[in-house]
Design an enzyme around this catalytic site. Structure first.
Site, short mmCIF file in Angstrom:
data_model
loop_
_atom_site.label_atom_id
_atom_site.label_comp_id
_atom_site.label_asym_id
_atom_site.label_seq_id
_atom_site.Cartn_x
_atom_site.Cartn_y
_atom_site.Cartn_z
N PHE A 14 0.83 -1.21 0.00
CA PHE A 14 0.00 0.00 0.00
C PHE A 14 0.87 1.26 0.00
CE2 PHE A 14 -2.55 2.92 2.91
CZ PHE A 14 -3.32 3.43 1.88
N TYR A 147 4.74 -7.78 16.89
CA TYR A 147 4.92 -6.83 15.77
C TYR A 147 5.60 -5.56 16.27
CZ TYR A 147 3.60 -3.18 12.40
OH TYR A 147 3.61 -2.11 11.53
N GLY A 270 -5.53 -6.47 25.72
CA GLY A 270 -4.27 -5.79 25.40
C GLY A 270 -4.43 -4.65 24.41
N1 LIG Z 1 -0.64 0.73 6.85
C1 LIG Z 1 -0.51 1.28 8.05
O1 LIG Z 1 -1.48 1.77 8.65
C2 LIG Z 1 0.84 1.35 8.72
C3 LIG Z 1 0.97 2.04 9.93
C4 LIG Z 1 2.22 2.11 10.54
C5 LIG Z 1 3.31 1.51 9.95
N2 LIG Z 1 3.17 0.83 8.78
C6 LIG Z 1 4.35 0.21 8.18
O2 LIG Z 1 4.46 0.72 6.86
C7 LIG Z 1 5.05 -0.27 6.02
C8 LIG Z 1 4.17 -0.49 4.80
O3 LIG Z 1 2.88 -0.93 5.22
P1 LIG Z 1 1.75 -1.25 4.15
O4 LIG Z 1 0.47 -0.92 4.77
O5 LIG Z 1 2.13 -0.68 2.84
O6 LIG Z 1 1.88 -2.87 4.09
P2 LIG Z 1 1.53 -3.87 2.91
O7 LIG Z 1 1.29 -5.18 3.56
O8 LIG Z 1 0.48 -3.30 2.01
O9 LIG Z 1 2.87 -3.93 2.07
C9 LIG Z 1 3.99 -4.67 2.49
C10 LIG Z 1 4.72 -5.17 1.23
O10 LIG Z 1 5.89 -5.84 1.66
C11 LIG Z 1 5.99 -7.07 0.94
N3 LIG Z 1 6.69 -8.03 1.79
C12 LIG Z 1 6.24 -8.58 2.96
N4 LIG Z 1 7.16 -9.42 3.44
C13 LIG Z 1 8.23 -9.38 2.59
C14 LIG Z 1 9.48 -10.04 2.56
N5 LIG Z 1 9.82 -10.94 3.49
N6 LIG Z 1 10.32 -9.77 1.53
C15 LIG Z 1 9.98 -8.89 0.55
N7 LIG Z 1 8.78 -8.25 0.53
C16 LIG Z 1 7.93 -8.50 1.54
C17 LIG Z 1 4.56 -7.50 0.64
O11 LIG Z 1 4.48 -8.37 -0.49
C18 LIG Z 1 3.89 -6.16 0.40
O12 LIG Z 1 3.93 -5.82 -0.99
C19 LIG Z 1 5.23 -1.51 6.87
O13 LIG Z 1 6.56 -1.54 7.32
C20 LIG Z 1 4.27 -1.29 8.03
O14 LIG Z 1 4.70 -1.96 9.17
C21 LIG Z 1 1.96 0.74 8.15
#
Ligand SMILES: NC(=O)c1ccc[n+]([C@@H]2O[C@H](COP(=O)([O-])OP(=O)(O)OC[C@H]3O[C@@H](n4cnc5c(N)ncnc54)[C@H](O)[C@@H]3O)[C@@H](O)[C@H]2O)c1
Length: 304
Positions: A14, A147, A270
């Site tokens: 995303f 996490y 939690g």
């Molecule tokens: N979406 C939120 O509300 C939010 C809030 C705080 C922090 N974050 C952080 O932002 C970042 C992006 O979140 P997002 O919502 O885009 O997540 P998402 O799940 O949409 O995207 C994560 C991407 O990483 C890839 N991925 C997962 N494991 C992998 C691996 N082992 N090797 C290679 N690729 C891998 C997945 O295929 C996916 O395309 C993350 O680090 C998440 O922890 C997100």
């Protein structure tokens, strides 16, 4: 940013894909993603001539060779195991991706002659139950879930390896990101999907628990500005607008002309009742930035 070589890990996700769309026209991009979600975007990426995609897990040893041969100016590390529930059910897998994967990438950074590294950490999950509100970057880190612990460890690895070295770094702690085309595990897309299907929406607790949210276009713009200036530091990225979950429900209800009432179910053990993040540090850096308010952000989410 212009004429830079950027690696986006998790570039099919995303946030990662939104960054790719922002940067692709003026920069070269390598997406490293193991295709664990959002596989449909592979076809879309082919339209972006300056983007390459490599199907690789961030825990794979080959990452070092890939990063060295691309020789990026920037690495924006978004790839992660992002589900709190999955982290509880499969903590080893969570830690392998979020801790070992981050270490793997950072060790590769140190073999480059120059590179700006950005870690996308987490806002709510690293702080745990707040001692005060809004939570600023100096708040103690006391994560509750595997996490959150893994994100805290990823931050530590970043600091241990890059602080006071020639490599610049930034750590971003976003609150809840939302926008169009987000996966349904997150609360806003889940509510939208259920309402569009005229199904009952369940709310944990009494609806009064609060969070803050950041609209996807806002966080993409902030990341762009931090990268442009190569600003080092740890930054909350949040709208600082504390919103009750029932307010989200009611705003979407009215936008989507949904008629049902929510079903209240017991709160998950939690689960933090109220948390929102102080965004004054990022606003001091990027003066006059106006965060999208939740009402407008939800309208944009529904119209996109
Ligand atoms: N979406 C939120 O509300 C939010 C809030 C705080 C922090 N974050 C952080 O932002 C970042 C992006 O979140 P997002 O919502 O885009 O997540 P998402 O799940 O949409 O995207 C994560 C991407 O990483 C890839 N991925 C997962 N494991 C992998 C691996 N082992 N090797 C290679 N690729 C891998 C997945 O295929 C996916 O395309 C993350 O680090 C998440 O922890 C997100």
């Amino acid at each position: 940013m212009e004429s830079k070589k950027i690696i986006i890990t998790g570039g099919l996700g995303f946030l990662g894909y939104s960054l790719l769309k922002k940067f692709q026209s003026k920069n070269n991009i390598l997406v490293i993603d193991n295709l664990s979600s959002n596989v449909h975007k592979i076809e879309e990426i082919k339209n972006y001539k300056s983007c390459e995609l490599i199907n690789l897990d961030i825990t794979d040893n080959k990452i070092n060779k890939v990063i060295k041969s691309y020789n990026p100016d920037y690495i924006i590390h978004t790839a992660a195991q992002t589900s709190v529930i999955n982290s509880i059910n499969q903590p080893e897998k969570n830690n392998k991706i979020n801790i070992d994967g981050t270490r793997n990438i950072i060790e590769s950074v140190k073999e480059l002659s120059d590179c700006f590294f950005m870690l996308i950490s987490s806002g709510g999950a690293v702080y745990g139950t707040p001692n005060y509100l809004p939570v600023d970057e100096n708040h103690i880190l006391d994560p509750i879930s595997p996490y959150g612990i893994s994100k805290m460890e990823a931050e530590k690895i970043t600091l241990e390896h890059l602080k006071d070295t020639k490599y610049k770094y930034s750590i971003i702690r976003p609150s809840n990101i939302y926008g169009a085309h987000q996966k349904e595990a997150n609360v806003i897309p889940k509510f939208i999907s259920l309402m569009k299907k005229n199904k009952t929406v369940s709310i944990y607790g009494d609806g009064n628990s609060t969070r803050d949210y950041v609209f996807i276009d806002d966080i993409v713009e902030i990341i762009n500005k931090i990268c442009e200036k190569k600003t080092e530091g740890i930054f909350n990225v949040s709208s600082n607008e504390e919103v009750k979950i029932i307010e989200i429900f009611n705003k979407l209800k009215s936008e989507l002309d949904y008629k049902k009432n929510p079903k209240y179910i017991s709160k998950v053990d939690g689960e933090i009742m109220n948390i929102y993040l102080d965004n004054s540090k990022i606003l001091n850096l990027i003066r006059n930035f106006k965060f999208t308010n939740i009402g407008n952000g939800l309208k944009k989410t529904l119209s996109d």
